[in-house]
Scaffold this motif. Structure first.
Motif, mmCIF file in Angstrom:
data_model
loop_
_atom_site.group_PDB
_atom_site.id
_atom_site.type_symbol
_atom_site.label_atom_id
_atom_site.label_comp_id
_atom_site.label_asym_id
_atom_site.label_seq_id
_atom_site.Cartn_x
_atom_site.Cartn_y
_atom_site.Cartn_z
ATOM 1 N N ALA A 57 0.813 -1.220 0.000
ATOM 2 C CA ALA A 57 0.000 0.000 0.000
ATOM 3 C C ALA A 57 0.846 1.270 0.000
ATOM 4 O O ALA A 57 0.401 2.307 -0.487
ATOM 5 N N GLY A 58 2.052 1.215 0.596
ATOM 6 C CA GLY A 58 2.852 2.425 0.640
ATOM 7 C C GLY A 58 4.017 2.356 1.592
ATOM 8 O O GLY A 58 4.329 1.316 2.165
ATOM 9 N N GLN A 116 1.985 21.323 -14.570
ATOM 10 C CA GLN A 116 2.239 19.885 -14.635
ATOM 11 C C GLN A 116 2.342 19.426 -13.182
ATOM 12 O O GLN A 116 2.520 20.249 -12.276
ATOM 13 N N HIS A 117 2.266 18.120 -12.931
ATOM 14 C CA HIS A 117 2.384 17.665 -11.549
ATOM 15 C C HIS A 117 2.944 16.243 -11.469
ATOM 16 O O HIS A 117 2.948 15.507 -12.451
ATOM 17 N N ALA A 118 3.422 15.918 -10.276
ATOM 18 C CA ALA A 118 3.920 14.573 -10.004
ATOM 19 C C ALA A 118 2.748 13.603 -10.064
ATOM 20 O O ALA A 118 1.629 13.931 -9.666
ATOM 21 N N THR A 119 3.021 12.420 -10.575
ATOM 22 C CA THR A 119 1.979 11.398 -10.636
ATOM 23 C C THR A 119 2.408 10.213 -9.768
ATOM 24 O O THR A 119 2.573 10.382 -8.574
ATOM 25 N N THR A 120 2.624 9.074 -10.341
ATOM 26 C CA THR A 120 2.887 7.838 -9.612
ATOM 27 C C THR A 120 4.322 7.733 -9.100
ATOM 28 O O THR A 120 5.266 8.054 -9.824
ATOM 29 N N LEU A 121 4.459 7.256 -7.883
ATOM 30 C CA LEU A 121 5.764 6.971 -7.302
ATOM 31 C C LEU A 121 6.446 5.898 -8.145
ATOM 32 O O LEU A 121 5.864 4.842 -8.412
ATOM 33 N N THR A 122 7.669 6.160 -8.587
ATOM 34 C CA THR A 122 8.399 5.183 -9.411
ATOM 35 C C THR A 122 9.568 4.564 -8.670
ATOM 36 O O THR A 122 10.098 3.542 -9.097
ATOM 37 N N GLY A 123 9.979 5.169 -7.567
ATOM 38 C CA GLY A 123 11.088 4.612 -6.802
ATOM 39 C C GLY A 123 11.287 5.362 -5.508
ATOM 40 O O GLY A 123 10.756 6.457 -5.310
ATOM 41 N N TRP A 124 12.049 4.753 -4.627
ATOM 42 C CA TRP A 124 12.362 5.384 -3.353
ATOM 43 C C TRP A 124 13.664 4.807 -2.821
ATOM 44 O O TRP A 124 14.074 3.711 -3.205
ATOM 45 N N ASN A 125 14.305 5.575 -1.947
ATOM 46 C CA ASN A 125 15.555 5.150 -1.335
ATOM 47 C C ASN A 125 15.622 5.737 0.073
ATOM 48 O O ASN A 125 15.309 6.907 0.269
ATOM 49 N N TRP A 126 16.007 4.939 1.033
ATOM 50 C CA TRP A 126 16.180 5.380 2.420
ATOM 51 C C TRP A 126 17.660 5.231 2.732
ATOM 52 O O TRP A 126 18.181 4.122 2.813
ATOM 53 N N THR A 181 3.221 9.057 5.691
ATOM 54 C CA THR A 181 2.941 7.952 4.777
ATOM 55 C C THR A 181 2.918 8.457 3.341
ATOM 56 O O THR A 181 2.536 9.600 3.069
ATOM 57 N N VAL A 182 3.340 7.578 2.446
ATOM 58 C CA VAL A 182 3.388 7.865 1.018
ATOM 59 C C VAL A 182 2.798 6.654 0.307
ATOM 60 O O VAL A 182 3.318 5.542 0.456
ATOM 61 N N PRO A 183 1.736 6.816 -0.467
ATOM 62 C CA PRO A 183 1.160 5.660 -1.174
ATOM 63 C C PRO A 183 2.073 5.213 -2.322
ATOM 64 O O PRO A 183 2.753 6.034 -2.936
#
Length: 163
Positions: free
Chosen positions: A43-44, A98-108, A61-63
């Motif tokens: 889910a996120g 324009q705007h951000a759409t779907t999360l494509t990646g993440w890094n911690w 939280t980030v979906p």
């Protein structure tokens, strides 16, 4: 809903001092090291900053599906949430938003959560960096693959009650 804009180049450093996550009078300064944790589910993402001396802790939280969004909670209650089309930009003077759409990646890494997302502009993406401290976080973001003339961050203030 309130829109915050910055028109000086393509990098927006939105330093959220987040008065809605205050320390008590004897609280922990924002620079005090904290031990946040990040968990991922289908889910996120959930970034949790534990309570510390004078600070009740919070979560962000980030979906992972749908539009890129940030929801900040303290003691189980939403205190701030981004609105629809929240990370917005104009790719040139006179162009539409324009705007951000779907999360494509993440890094911690090293206490910083880096998020990447597609955008409504072909060939452009958004990179957002969330840096948590004991009682607030800093959010910096920019556009990759396009020269953004204007950046905007939109929050839905109704999620946090009366301001």
């Amino acid at each position: 809903m309130r829109i915050f804009s910055h028109t000086f180049g393509c990098l927006l450093a939105t330093a959220l001092t987040m008065a809605f996550l205050p320390s008590t009078a004897h609280g922990t300064p924002a620079s005090t090291p904290v031990r946040p944790t990040l968990s991922a589910s289908p889910a996120g993402l959930s970034l949790k900053v534990p309570p510390s001396s004078g600070s009740p802790g919070y979560s962000v939280t980030v979906p992972t599906h749908g539009q890129l969004a940030l929801t900040t909670r303290r003691s189980g209650h939403t205190v701030l949430a981004t609105a629809a089309d929240s990370l917005r930009f104009r790719a040139g003077s006179g162009s539409g938003w324009q705007h951000a759409t779907t999360l494509t990646g993440w890094n911690w890494h090293a206490g910083i959560l880096t998020l990447t997302a597609d955008t409504t502009l072909p060939g452009a993406s958004v990179e957002a960096r969330l840096t948590p401290t004991a009682d607030r976080y800093q959010l910096d973001w920019d556009v990759k693959g396009a020269d953004a003339a204007e950046l905007s961050l939109v929050y839905g203030l109704s999620a946090s009650g009366h301001w």
